[in-house]
Motif scaffolding. Sequence first.
Motif, PDB file in Angstrom:
ATOM      1  N   GLY A   1     -14.303  19.341  21.359  1.00  0.00           N
ATOM      2  CA  GLY A   1     -14.500  18.096  22.093  1.00  0.00           C
ATOM      3  C   GLY A   1     -15.494  17.175  21.406  1.00  0.00           C
ATOM      4  N   SER A   2     -16.608  17.737  20.922  1.00  0.00           N
ATOM      5  CA  SER A   2     -17.593  16.899  20.232  1.00  0.00           C
ATOM      6  C   SER A   2     -16.949  16.223  19.024  1.00  0.00           C
ATOM      7  CB  SER A   2     -18.777  17.740  19.742  1.00  0.00           C
ATOM      8  OG  SER A   2     -19.467  18.296  20.825  1.00  0.00           O
TER       9      SER A   2
ATOM     10  N   LYS B   1     -10.638  21.769  25.055  1.00  0.00           N
ATOM     11  CA  LYS B   1     -10.661  22.782  26.117  1.00  0.00           C
ATOM     12  C   LYS B   1      -9.273  23.214  26.631  1.00  0.00           C
ATOM     13  CE  LYS B   1     -15.307  21.422  27.604  1.00  0.00           C
ATOM     14  NZ  LYS B   1     -16.284  22.467  27.759  1.00  0.00           N
TER      15      LYS B   1
ATOM     16  N   ASP C   1     -12.713   9.940  27.873  1.00  0.00           N
ATOM     17  CA  ASP C   1     -13.107  11.254  27.355  1.00  0.00           C
ATOM     18  C   ASP C   1     -12.628  12.313  28.335  1.00  0.00           C
ATOM     19  OD1 ASP C   1     -14.176  13.514  26.317  1.00  0.00           O
ATOM     20  OD2 ASP C   1     -16.253  12.809  26.237  1.00  0.00           O
TER      21      ASP C   1
HETATM   22  C1  PLP Z   1     -16.570  15.104  28.514  1.00  0.00           C
HETATM   23  C2  PLP Z   1     -16.925  15.974  27.353  1.00  0.00           C
HETATM   24  N1  PLP Z   1     -16.887  15.483  26.118  1.00  0.00           N
HETATM   25  C3  PLP Z   1     -17.183  16.237  25.041  1.00  0.00           C
HETATM   26  C4  PLP Z   1     -17.552  17.554  25.184  1.00  0.00           C
HETATM   27  C5  PLP Z   1     -17.885  18.394  23.979  1.00  0.00           C
HETATM   28  O1  PLP Z   1     -16.919  19.355  23.769  1.00  0.00           O
HETATM   29  P1  PLP Z   1     -17.214  20.639  22.841  1.00  0.00           P
HETATM   30  O2  PLP Z   1     -18.184  21.496  23.559  1.00  0.00           O
HETATM   31  O3  PLP Z   1     -15.846  21.269  22.679  1.00  0.00           O
HETATM   32  O4  PLP Z   1     -17.739  20.121  21.550  1.00  0.00           O
HETATM   33  C6  PLP Z   1     -17.602  18.118  26.462  1.00  0.00           C
HETATM   34  C7  PLP Z   1     -17.982  19.541  26.641  1.00  0.00           C
HETATM   35  O5  PLP Z   1     -18.098  20.037  27.715  1.00  0.00           O
HETATM   36  C8  PLP Z   1     -17.292  17.309  27.577  1.00  0.00           C
HETATM   37  O6  PLP Z   1     -17.360  17.805  28.812  1.00  0.00           O
END
Ligand code: PLP
Length: 461
Positions: free
Chosen positions: A121-122, A291, A262
């Motif tokens: 996600g990041s 996710k 997002d």
């Molecule tokens: C809305 C949102 N964006 C980005 C992320 C980041 O995802 P990741 O932990 O897979 O890098 C998260 C993680 O919970 C999230 O909830």
Amino acid sequence: MTAPGKDHNAELQAAAKRNLWLHFTRMSSYSDNDIPVIVRGSGQYVYDQHGKRYLDGLSGLFVSQIGHGRKEVAEAGARQGSELAYFPLWSYAHPRAIELAERLADLAPGNLNRVFFTTSGSEAVEAAWKLAKQYFKTVGEPGRYKVISRDIAYHGTSMGALAITGLAGIKAPFEPLPAGGIRVPNTNFYRAPGFVAGDLEGFGRWAADEIERAILREGPDTVAAVFLEPLQNSGGCFPPPPGYFGRVREICDRYGVLLVSDEVICAFGRLGYYFGSQRYGYQPDIITFAKGVTSGYSPLGGMLVSDRLMEPFATGPASFLHGVTFAGHPVSCAVALANLDVFEKEDLLGNVRANEAGFRGTLQKLTDLPIVGDVRGDGYFYGIELVKDKSTRETFSDNESERLLRGYLSQALFDAGLVCRADDRGDPVIQLAPPLTCTQEHFDEIEQILRSVLTEAWTRL
Ligand SMILES: Cc1ncc(COP(=O)(O)O)c(C=O)c1O
């Protein structure tokens, strides 16, 4: 299944304490206590090293949409591993990435038909910001680089994503972060400012207009994108007020700013739709996801973008100057396709839509407890805000919150057999996001555990 021996468990525990570093975790809290070790999962439940069962009320970390132990999904990954375990998406394609991109484009709202894969996600958020910046440079608006996001919203932890994240506490150690992260109010109606308290639509108009005010304050020709979750996770599940996203869409269009949804948590059924923007009826320019796309059987993320954003890169020498080695990994894409097959075969979106009222109603029973101030959310995604005084909505001091959440609730809920999240990144909340296969019996189990632990917590204050 035979439980591992006592010696094996002790060795595992010792090695965990010696060699493993847990994320966002005070390692000191395990100097005198065991680190919980989850060894297997089945359906809506996971099991620890002693064989004890827990209801997975958070789907791991908002991930396990189809539940645990699905052999057909794991086997799809294994088959792909023997056929083609790895090849990059740098200059090449592979069949599973093509098939998954096509399938996601079919499911996505409107004209979002181009998929750029990542592994998390990041990385998806990072990619979306980078695309927005390069896009505007390519089309002759090089001054647009800023990103607007909401207070307390979590958008990830890599440096760019962290600059978009609205949680001061987890940003401070890493300042200075990339320039351009601008904050606006979130949609926590329970804590709405006095002049719109009790007026949900007025609150939504005000919160959306705050985005316009931020764009004007910063200078419209400096703002690239607005990043919003359909339903904000951090702070404890803030749904958008009616009309909010329609107004945000208009504002973005008025100033030529991209709307990024997002959906790292909200996509893939969490709100009863493939994408959260479909639930709330708005059209983003970019959707970020991760996710639930694989239900965690293998890591994958990505962004879906419209042809318009692809256009400057579709002809001539320009290319999007971004990539990561494992993005769109063949095993993860095969797993995602098998995961989506389960969604279809078992009508998981239908299950969420049919049962969400039951989930809401069951959690709302908890409002008879003096400590429960608010129950909010949609779909299979709820936050329960804890308060010291219901009538005044007074929240806990930092000290009380520390004692309540860290000193008691997190451990007590886990000991009682429930995986959920007790979080104080905004006001103290308990968050729930169970697998999409859950039905009333699971909601009842969640309610009973919460009722007994929260009742006990109140007596300890
Ligand atoms: C809305 C949102 N964006 C980005 C992320 C980041 O995802 P990741 O932990 O897979 O890098 C998260 C993680 O919970 C999230 O909830």
